[in-house]
Design a protein around this motif. Structure first.
Motif, PDB file in Angstrom:
ATOM      1  N   MET A 164       0.838  -1.202   0.000  1.00 42.50           N
ATOM      2  CA  MET A 164       0.000   0.000   0.000  1.00 42.50           C
ATOM      3  C   MET A 164       0.870   1.248   0.000  1.00 42.50           C
ATOM      4  O   MET A 164       2.008   1.218   0.472  1.00 42.50           O
ATOM      5  CB  MET A 164      -0.958  -0.021   1.185  1.00 42.50           C
ATOM      6  N   PRO A 165       0.352   2.352  -0.554  1.00 41.43           N
ATOM      7  CA  PRO A 165       1.145   3.577  -0.578  1.00 41.43           C
ATOM      8  C   PRO A 165       1.419   4.075   0.842  1.00 41.43           C
ATOM      9  O   PRO A 165       0.630   3.819   1.757  1.00 41.43           O
ATOM     10  CB  PRO A 165       0.260   4.567  -1.335  1.00 41.43           C
ATOM     11  N   LYS A 166       2.535   4.793   0.983  1.00 42.55           N
ATOM     12  CA  LYS A 166       2.962   5.287   2.307  1.00 42.55           C
ATOM     13  C   LYS A 166       1.852   6.044   3.017  1.00 42.55           C
ATOM     14  O   LYS A 166       1.618   5.866   4.205  1.00 42.55           O
ATOM     15  CB  LYS A 166       4.167   6.211   2.137  1.00 42.55           C
ATOM     16  N   LYS A 167       1.141   6.920   2.282  1.00 40.30           N
ATOM     17  CA  LYS A 167       0.143   7.761   2.948  1.00 40.30           C
ATOM     18  C   LYS A 167      -1.066   6.957   3.435  1.00 40.30           C
ATOM     19  O   LYS A 167      -1.824   7.433   4.270  1.00 40.30           O
ATOM     20  CB  LYS A 167      -0.284   8.929   2.063  1.00 40.30           C
ATOM     21  N   ALA A 168      -1.225   5.727   2.922  1.00 46.21           N
ATOM     22  CA  ALA A 168      -2.353   4.895   3.359  1.00 46.21           C
ATOM     23  C   ALA A 168      -2.066   4.224   4.694  1.00 46.21           C
ATOM     24  O   ALA A 168      -2.991   3.927   5.461  1.00 46.21           O
ATOM     25  CB  ALA A 168      -2.654   3.833   2.304  1.00 46.21           C
ATOM     26  N   ILE A 169      -0.763   4.012   4.967  1.00 44.28           N
ATOM     27  CA  ILE A 169      -0.393   3.210   6.138  1.00 44.28           C
ATOM     28  C   ILE A 169      -0.997   3.747   7.436  1.00 44.28           C
ATOM     29  O   ILE A 169      -1.507   2.989   8.243  1.00 44.28           O
ATOM     30  CB  ILE A 169       1.151   3.088   6.223  1.00 44.28           C
ATOM     31  N   VAL A 172       1.315  -1.928  10.749  1.00 44.21           N
ATOM     32  CA  VAL A 172       1.650  -2.514   9.455  1.00 44.21           C
ATOM     33  C   VAL A 172       2.889  -1.866   8.852  1.00 44.21           C
ATOM     34  O   VAL A 172       3.166  -0.688   9.094  1.00 44.21           O
ATOM     35  CB  VAL A 172       0.449  -2.399   8.481  1.00 44.21           C
ATOM     36  N   ASP A 173       3.654  -2.690   8.160  1.00 43.48           N
ATOM     37  CA  ASP A 173       4.809  -2.248   7.373  1.00 43.48           C
ATOM     38  C   ASP A 173       4.496  -2.637   5.950  1.00 43.48           C
ATOM     39  O   ASP A 173       4.078  -3.775   5.731  1.00 43.48           O
ATOM     40  CB  ASP A 173       6.024  -3.087   7.784  1.00 43.48           C
ATOM     41  N   SER A 174       4.654  -1.726   5.000  1.00 40.70           N
ATOM     42  CA  SER A 174       4.249  -2.121   3.665  1.00 40.70           C
ATOM     43  C   SER A 174       5.048  -1.379   2.608  1.00 40.70           C
ATOM     44  O   SER A 174       5.412  -0.218   2.792  1.00 40.70           O
ATOM     45  CB  SER A 174       2.763  -1.822   3.481  1.00 40.70           C
ATOM     46  N   VAL A 175       5.368  -2.070   1.535  1.00 35.69           N
ATOM     47  CA  VAL A 175       6.034  -1.427   0.405  1.00 35.69           C
ATOM     48  C   VAL A 175       5.151  -1.667  -0.810  1.00 35.69           C
ATOM     49  O   VAL A 175       4.815  -2.812  -1.129  1.00 35.69           O
ATOM     50  CB  VAL A 175       7.446  -2.018   0.164  1.00 35.69           C
ATOM     51  N   GLU A 176       4.749  -0.568  -1.445  1.00 31.61           N
ATOM     52  CA  GLU A 176       3.842  -0.678  -2.574  1.00 31.61           C
ATOM     53  C   GLU A 176       4.449  -1.564  -3.668  1.00 31.61           C
ATOM     54  O   GLU A 176       5.603  -1.391  -4.049  1.00 31.61           O
ATOM     55  CB  GLU A 176       3.539   0.722  -3.134  1.00 31.61           C
ATOM     56  N   GLY A 177       3.670  -2.516  -4.108  1.00 30.41           N
ATOM     57  CA  GLY A 177       4.135  -3.410  -5.165  1.00 30.41           C
ATOM     58  C   GLY A 177       4.930  -4.608  -4.660  1.00 30.41           C
ATOM     59  O   GLY A 177       5.198  -5.551  -5.400  1.00 30.41           O
ATOM     60  N   LYS A 178       5.347  -4.563  -3.378  1.00 29.46           N
ATOM     61  CA  LYS A 178       6.183  -5.652  -2.840  1.00 29.46           C
ATOM     62  C   LYS A 178       5.399  -6.525  -1.862  1.00 29.46           C
ATOM     63  O   LYS A 178       5.558  -7.738  -1.811  1.00 29.46           O
ATOM     64  CB  LYS A 178       7.388  -5.051  -2.099  1.00 29.46           C
ATOM     65  N   GLY A 179       4.590  -5.884  -1.015  1.00 30.70           N
ATOM     66  CA  GLY A 179       3.842  -6.659  -0.018  1.00 30.70           C
ATOM     67  C   GLY A 179       3.720  -5.942   1.312  1.00 30.70           C
ATOM     68  O   GLY A 179       4.274  -4.850   1.498  1.00 30.70           O
ATOM     69  N   SER A 180       2.975  -6.566   2.208  1.00 30.99           N
ATOM     70  CA  SER A 180       2.716  -5.955   3.520  1.00 30.99           C
ATOM     71  C   SER A 180       3.001  -6.954   4.623  1.00 30.99           C
ATOM     72  O   SER A 180       2.846  -8.163   4.434  1.00 30.99           O
ATOM     73  CB  SER A 180       1.244  -5.558   3.651  1.00 30.99           C
TER      74      SER A 180
END
Ligand code: ADP
Length: 275
Positions: A200-205, A246-254
Protein backbone atom coordinates in the motif's frame (compact mmCIF):
# COMPACT_ATOMS: atom_id res chain seq x y z
CA UNK A 1 -4.10 25.08 17.69
CA UNK A 2 -4.82 27.64 14.98
CA UNK A 3 -3.19 31.08 14.94
CA UNK A 4 -4.54 34.11 13.12
CA UNK A 5 -2.41 37.20 12.69
CA UNK A 6 -3.76 40.70 11.83
CA UNK A 7 -1.81 43.86 11.43
CA UNK A 8 -3.05 47.07 13.03
CA UNK A 9 -2.47 49.76 10.48
CA UNK A 10 -3.09 53.49 10.80
CA UNK A 11 -4.71 55.53 8.04
CA UNK A 12 -1.28 56.93 7.33
CA UNK A 13 -0.18 53.40 6.53
CA UNK A 14 2.03 53.23 9.59
CA UNK A 15 1.90 49.82 11.24
CA UNK A 16 1.79 50.10 14.99
CA UNK A 17 0.52 46.76 16.18
CA UNK A 18 0.03 43.11 15.63
CA UNK A 19 -2.84 41.06 17.00
CA UNK A 20 -2.44 37.35 17.30
CA UNK A 21 -5.48 35.19 18.15
CA UNK A 22 -5.10 31.52 19.01
CA UNK A 23 -8.01 29.18 18.39
CA UNK A 24 -8.03 25.96 20.33
CA UNK A 25 -9.58 23.22 18.18
CA UNK A 26 -10.91 21.34 21.10
CA UNK A 27 -11.16 17.61 21.44
CA UNK A 28 -14.95 18.00 21.39
CA UNK A 29 -14.78 19.60 17.96
CA UNK A 30 -12.67 16.70 16.68
CA UNK A 31 -15.14 14.17 18.14
CA UNK A 32 -18.06 16.02 16.50
CA UNK A 33 -16.28 16.09 13.13
CA UNK A 34 -15.43 12.38 13.39
CA UNK A 35 -19.03 11.57 14.23
CA UNK A 36 -20.36 13.54 11.26
CA UNK A 37 -17.85 11.87 8.98
CA UNK A 38 -18.84 8.47 10.36
CA UNK A 39 -22.58 8.99 9.79
CA UNK A 40 -21.86 10.23 6.27
CA UNK A 41 -19.68 7.14 5.61
CA UNK A 42 -22.33 4.74 6.91
CA UNK A 43 -25.03 6.35 4.77
CA UNK A 44 -22.87 6.23 1.69
CA UNK A 45 -21.74 2.64 2.27
CA UNK A 46 -25.32 1.44 2.65
CA UNK A 47 -26.70 3.48 -0.21
CA UNK A 48 -24.35 1.90 -2.75
CA UNK A 49 -25.51 -1.73 -2.30
CA UNK A 50 -29.14 -0.60 -1.88
CA UNK A 51 -29.03 1.25 -5.19
CA UNK A 52 -27.66 -1.78 -6.97
CA UNK A 53 -30.24 -4.13 -5.35
CA UNK A 54 -32.96 -1.68 -6.39
CA UNK A 55 -31.87 -1.62 -10.03
CA UNK A 56 -31.61 -5.43 -10.28
CA UNK A 57 -35.10 -5.86 -8.81
CA UNK A 58 -36.41 -3.27 -11.24
CA UNK A 59 -34.85 -5.14 -14.16
CA UNK A 60 -36.43 -8.39 -12.92
CA UNK A 61 -39.82 -6.69 -12.65
CA UNK A 62 -39.42 -5.30 -16.17
CA UNK A 63 -39.28 -8.81 -17.57
CA UNK A 64 -35.84 -10.24 -16.75
CA UNK A 65 -37.57 -12.72 -14.42
CA UNK A 66 -38.70 -14.63 -17.54
CA UNK A 67 -35.14 -14.98 -18.80
CA UNK A 68 -33.77 -18.34 -17.60
CA UNK A 69 -30.14 -17.23 -17.86
CA UNK A 70 -30.40 -13.69 -16.53
CA UNK A 71 -32.85 -14.15 -13.67
CA UNK A 72 -30.63 -16.42 -11.49
CA UNK A 73 -27.66 -14.08 -12.05
CA UNK A 74 -29.63 -11.02 -11.01
CA UNK A 75 -30.99 -12.81 -7.95
CA UNK A 76 -27.48 -13.88 -6.98
CA UNK A 77 -26.26 -10.27 -7.11
CA UNK A 78 -29.13 -9.07 -4.91
CA UNK A 79 -28.41 -11.87 -2.44
CA UNK A 80 -24.66 -11.08 -2.33
CA UNK A 81 -25.38 -7.40 -1.81
CA UNK A 82 -27.87 -7.97 1.01
CA UNK A 83 -25.39 -10.40 2.64
CA UNK A 84 -22.75 -7.69 2.45
CA UNK A 85 -25.09 -5.16 4.06
CA UNK A 86 -25.84 -7.62 6.86
CA UNK A 87 -22.11 -8.12 7.46
CA UNK A 88 -21.60 -4.37 7.54
CA UNK A 89 -24.44 -3.81 10.03
CA UNK A 90 -23.10 -6.59 12.25
CA UNK A 91 -19.64 -5.00 12.15
CA UNK A 92 -21.15 -1.61 13.02
CA UNK A 93 -23.02 -3.11 15.98
CA UNK A 94 -19.80 -4.72 17.21
CA UNK A 95 -17.97 -1.38 16.95
CA UNK A 96 -20.80 0.38 18.74
CA UNK A 97 -20.57 -2.12 21.65
CA UNK A 98 -16.82 -1.55 21.75
CA UNK A 99 -17.29 2.24 21.80
CA UNK A 100 -19.76 2.10 24.66
CA UNK A 101 -17.67 -0.43 26.59
CA UNK A 102 -20.43 -3.04 26.59
CA UNK A 103 -18.60 -5.58 24.42
CA UNK A 104 -18.09 -8.70 26.55
CA UNK A 105 -14.82 -10.60 26.41
CA UNK A 106 -14.11 -14.13 27.61
CA UNK A 107 -10.55 -13.67 28.77
CA UNK A 108 -8.36 -16.72 29.43
CA UNK A 109 -4.68 -17.64 29.45
CA UNK A 110 -3.95 -19.01 25.98
CA UNK A 111 -0.93 -20.73 24.42
CA UNK A 112 -0.44 -18.42 21.44
CA UNK A 113 1.80 -20.79 19.44
CA UNK A 114 -0.92 -23.43 19.61
CA UNK A 115 -3.71 -21.02 18.75
CA UNK A 116 -1.80 -19.54 15.79
CA UNK A 117 -1.01 -23.08 14.52
CA UNK A 118 -4.64 -24.10 14.87
CA UNK A 119 -5.87 -21.09 12.86
CA UNK A 120 -3.25 -21.62 10.13
CA UNK A 121 -4.12 -25.35 9.93
CA UNK A 122 -7.63 -24.26 8.98
CA UNK A 123 -6.31 -22.11 6.14
CA UNK A 124 -4.06 -24.98 4.99
CA UNK A 125 -7.07 -27.27 5.02
CA UNK A 126 -9.04 -24.87 2.82
CA UNK A 127 -6.28 -24.96 0.16
CA UNK A 128 -5.99 -28.75 0.37
CA UNK A 129 -9.69 -29.45 0.02
CA UNK A 130 -10.51 -26.82 -2.61
CA UNK A 131 -10.12 -28.61 -5.98
CA UNK A 132 -10.67 -25.51 -8.00
CA UNK A 133 -9.35 -22.57 -6.01
CA UNK A 134 -9.66 -19.06 -7.42
CA UNK A 135 -6.17 -18.39 -6.21
CA UNK A 136 -3.33 -20.58 -4.93
CA UNK A 137 -1.24 -19.60 -1.95
CA UNK A 138 1.03 -21.31 0.54
CA UNK A 139 1.65 -20.62 4.19
CA UNK A 140 5.14 -20.67 5.70
CA UNK A 141 5.45 -20.87 9.50
CA UNK A 142 8.42 -19.46 11.34
CA UNK A 143 7.64 -20.16 15.00
CA UNK A 144 9.77 -19.92 18.11
CA UNK A 145 10.02 -23.21 20.03
CA UNK A 146 9.38 -21.35 23.27
CA UNK A 147 5.72 -21.55 24.35
CA UNK A 148 4.24 -18.05 24.59
CA UNK A 149 1.13 -17.31 26.66
CA UNK A 150 -1.25 -14.35 26.61
CA UNK A 151 -4.49 -13.33 28.33
CA UNK A 152 -6.97 -13.01 25.46
CA UNK A 153 -10.45 -13.92 24.26
CA UNK A 154 -9.81 -16.87 21.91
CA UNK A 155 -12.81 -16.33 19.61
CA UNK A 156 -12.26 -12.61 19.22
CA UNK A 157 -8.54 -13.04 18.66
CA UNK A 158 -9.21 -15.75 16.07
CA UNK A 159 -11.38 -13.18 14.29
CA UNK A 160 -8.38 -10.79 14.16
CA UNK A 161 -6.00 -13.38 12.67
CA UNK A 162 -8.71 -14.59 10.25
CA UNK A 163 -9.19 -11.02 9.05
CA UNK A 164 -5.48 -10.39 8.48
CA UNK A 165 -5.05 -13.80 6.80
CA UNK A 166 -8.06 -13.25 4.54
CA UNK A 167 -6.70 -9.85 3.51
CA UNK A 168 -3.24 -11.36 2.90
CA UNK A 169 -4.83 -13.95 0.59
CA UNK A 170 -7.14 -11.38 -1.03
CA UNK A 171 -4.30 -9.00 -1.90
CA UNK A 172 -1.70 -11.70 -2.79
CA UNK A 173 -0.69 -12.71 -6.29
CA UNK A 174 -1.58 -16.22 -7.46
CA UNK A 175 0.89 -18.65 -5.91
CA UNK A 176 2.00 -16.12 -3.28
CA UNK A 177 3.69 -17.18 -0.05
CA UNK A 178 2.27 -15.92 3.25
CA UNK A 179 4.83 -16.03 6.03
CA UNK A 180 3.61 -16.24 9.63
CA UNK A 181 5.89 -15.68 12.57
CA UNK A 182 5.62 -15.75 16.34
CA UNK A 183 8.46 -14.80 18.67
CA UNK A 184 9.22 -13.05 21.92
CA UNK A 185 10.77 -9.59 22.10
CA UNK A 186 11.32 -7.55 25.27
CA UNK A 187 8.73 -9.52 27.17
CA UNK A 188 6.10 -9.09 24.49
CA UNK A 189 4.74 -11.64 22.07
CA UNK A 190 5.08 -10.58 18.44
CA UNK A 191 2.99 -12.23 15.76
CA UNK A 192 3.41 -11.23 12.14
CA UNK A 193 1.80 -12.08 8.82
CA UNK A 194 3.65 -11.11 5.62
CA UNK A 195 2.33 -11.29 2.10
CA UNK A 196 3.89 -10.70 -1.32
CA UNK A 197 0.88 -8.74 -2.51
CA UNK A 198 -0.04 -5.29 -3.66
CA UNK A 199 1.31 -3.50 -0.64
CA UNK A 200 0.00 0.00 0.00
CA UNK A 201 1.15 3.58 -0.58
CA UNK A 202 2.96 5.29 2.31
CA UNK A 203 0.14 7.76 2.95
CA UNK A 204 -2.35 4.89 3.36
CA UNK A 205 -0.39 3.21 6.14
CA UNK A 206 -1.48 5.61 8.89
CA UNK A 207 -5.18 5.30 7.91
CA UNK A 208 -5.41 1.58 7.37
CA UNK A 209 -7.02 0.95 10.79
CA UNK A 210 -9.57 3.78 10.39
CA UNK A 211 -13.23 2.88 9.99
CA UNK A 212 -14.24 2.52 6.33
CA UNK A 213 -10.76 3.36 5.06
CA UNK A 214 -9.83 1.39 1.94
CA UNK A 215 -6.93 1.95 -0.41
CA UNK A 216 -9.04 0.98 -3.39
CA UNK A 217 -12.74 1.34 -2.56
CA UNK A 218 -14.07 -0.22 -5.76
CA UNK A 219 -11.78 -3.23 -5.50
CA UNK A 220 -12.55 -3.84 -1.82
CA UNK A 221 -16.32 -3.57 -2.39
CA UNK A 222 -16.13 -5.92 -5.37
CA UNK A 223 -14.52 -8.45 -3.04
CA UNK A 224 -17.22 -8.05 -0.44
CA UNK A 225 -15.15 -5.90 1.94
CA UNK A 226 -16.68 -3.39 4.32
CA UNK A 227 -13.55 -1.50 5.31
CA UNK A 228 -14.33 -2.23 8.97
CA UNK A 229 -12.32 -5.43 9.51
CA UNK A 230 -9.06 -3.80 10.54
CA UNK A 231 -10.83 -1.15 12.67
CA UNK A 232 -12.47 -3.95 14.66
CA UNK A 233 -9.18 -5.89 14.83
CA UNK A 234 -7.46 -2.85 16.34
CA UNK A 235 -10.15 -2.48 19.04
CA UNK A 236 -9.87 -6.17 19.94
CA UNK A 237 -6.06 -6.22 20.10
CA UNK A 238 -5.98 -3.04 22.23
CA UNK A 239 -8.60 -4.46 24.62
CA UNK A 240 -5.94 -7.00 25.66
CA UNK A 241 -3.08 -4.53 26.06
CA UNK A 242 -1.82 -5.18 22.56
CA UNK A 243 -0.79 -3.14 19.55
CA UNK A 244 -1.35 -3.70 15.85
CA UNK A 245 0.57 -2.03 13.03
CA UNK A 246 1.65 -2.51 9.46
CA UNK A 247 4.81 -2.25 7.37
CA UNK A 248 4.25 -2.12 3.67
CA UNK A 249 6.03 -1.43 0.41
CA UNK A 250 3.84 -0.68 -2.57
CA UNK A 251 4.14 -3.41 -5.16
CA UNK A 252 6.18 -5.65 -2.84
CA UNK A 253 3.84 -6.66 -0.02
CA UNK A 254 2.72 -5.95 3.52
CA UNK A 255 3.50 -7.27 6.98
CA UNK A 256 0.92 -6.93 9.74
CA UNK A 257 2.26 -7.12 13.30
CA UNK A 258 0.47 -7.75 16.58
CA UNK A 259 2.20 -7.44 19.92
CA UNK A 260 0.74 -8.67 23.21
CA UNK A 261 1.97 -8.70 26.79
CA UNK A 262 3.75 -11.99 27.40
CA UNK A 263 2.39 -13.80 30.48
CA UNK A 264 5.20 -16.20 31.35
CA UNK A 265 3.90 -19.49 32.75
CA UNK A 266 6.19 -21.01 35.32
CA UNK A 267 6.56 -24.42 33.75
CA UNK A 268 8.88 -25.53 36.60
CA UNK A 269 5.99 -25.15 39.02
CA UNK A 270 4.00 -27.66 37.03
CA UNK A 271 6.94 -30.08 36.98
CA UNK A 272 7.29 -29.83 40.76
CA UNK A 273 3.58 -30.40 41.15
CA UNK A 274 3.78 -33.59 39.18
CA UNK A 275 6.84 -34.93 41.07
P1 ADP B 1 -11.79 -4.64 3.76
O1 ADP B 1 -13.11 -5.21 4.16
O2 ADP B 1 -11.88 -3.56 2.72
O3 ADP B 1 -10.75 -5.68 3.46
P2 ADP B 1 -10.16 -4.04 6.08
O4 ADP B 1 -10.44 -3.12 7.24
O5 ADP B 1 -9.90 -5.47 6.39
O6 ADP B 1 -11.38 -3.86 5.10
O7 ADP B 1 -8.95 -3.46 5.27
C1 ADP B 1 -8.92 -2.08 4.95
C2 ADP B 1 -8.10 -1.83 3.68
O8 ADP B 1 -6.74 -2.08 3.93
C3 ADP B 1 -8.44 -2.72 2.51
O9 ADP B 1 -9.53 -2.26 1.77
C4 ADP B 1 -7.16 -2.65 1.70
O10 ADP B 1 -7.15 -1.49 0.91
C5 ADP B 1 -6.08 -2.51 2.75
N1 ADP B 1 -5.40 -3.80 3.07
C6 ADP B 1 -5.65 -4.60 4.12
N2 ADP B 1 -4.83 -5.67 4.13
C7 ADP B 1 -4.01 -5.52 3.05
C8 ADP B 1 -2.93 -6.30 2.52
N3 ADP B 1 -2.53 -7.44 3.09
N4 ADP B 1 -2.32 -5.82 1.40
C9 ADP B 1 -2.72 -4.66 0.82
N5 ADP B 1 -3.73 -3.89 1.27
C10 ADP B 1 -4.37 -4.32 2.38
Amino acid sequence: LLAHFSLIQRESGFINGLVCVFHDITLQQKIDDDRKQFVSNVSHELRTPLTSVHSYIEALQDGAWKDKDLAPKFLKVTQDETDRMTRMINDLLTLSRMDSGTQKYDTELVNMNKLFNYILDRFDMIIKTDDNPKKKYSIKRDFTKQDLWAEIDTDRFTQVIDNIMNNAIKYSPDGGVITCRIYEQKNRIIMSISDQGLGMPKKAIKHIFDRFYRVDKARSRAQGGSGLGLAISKEIVEAFGGHIWVDSVEGKGSTFYISLPNEPVEEDLWDEGEA
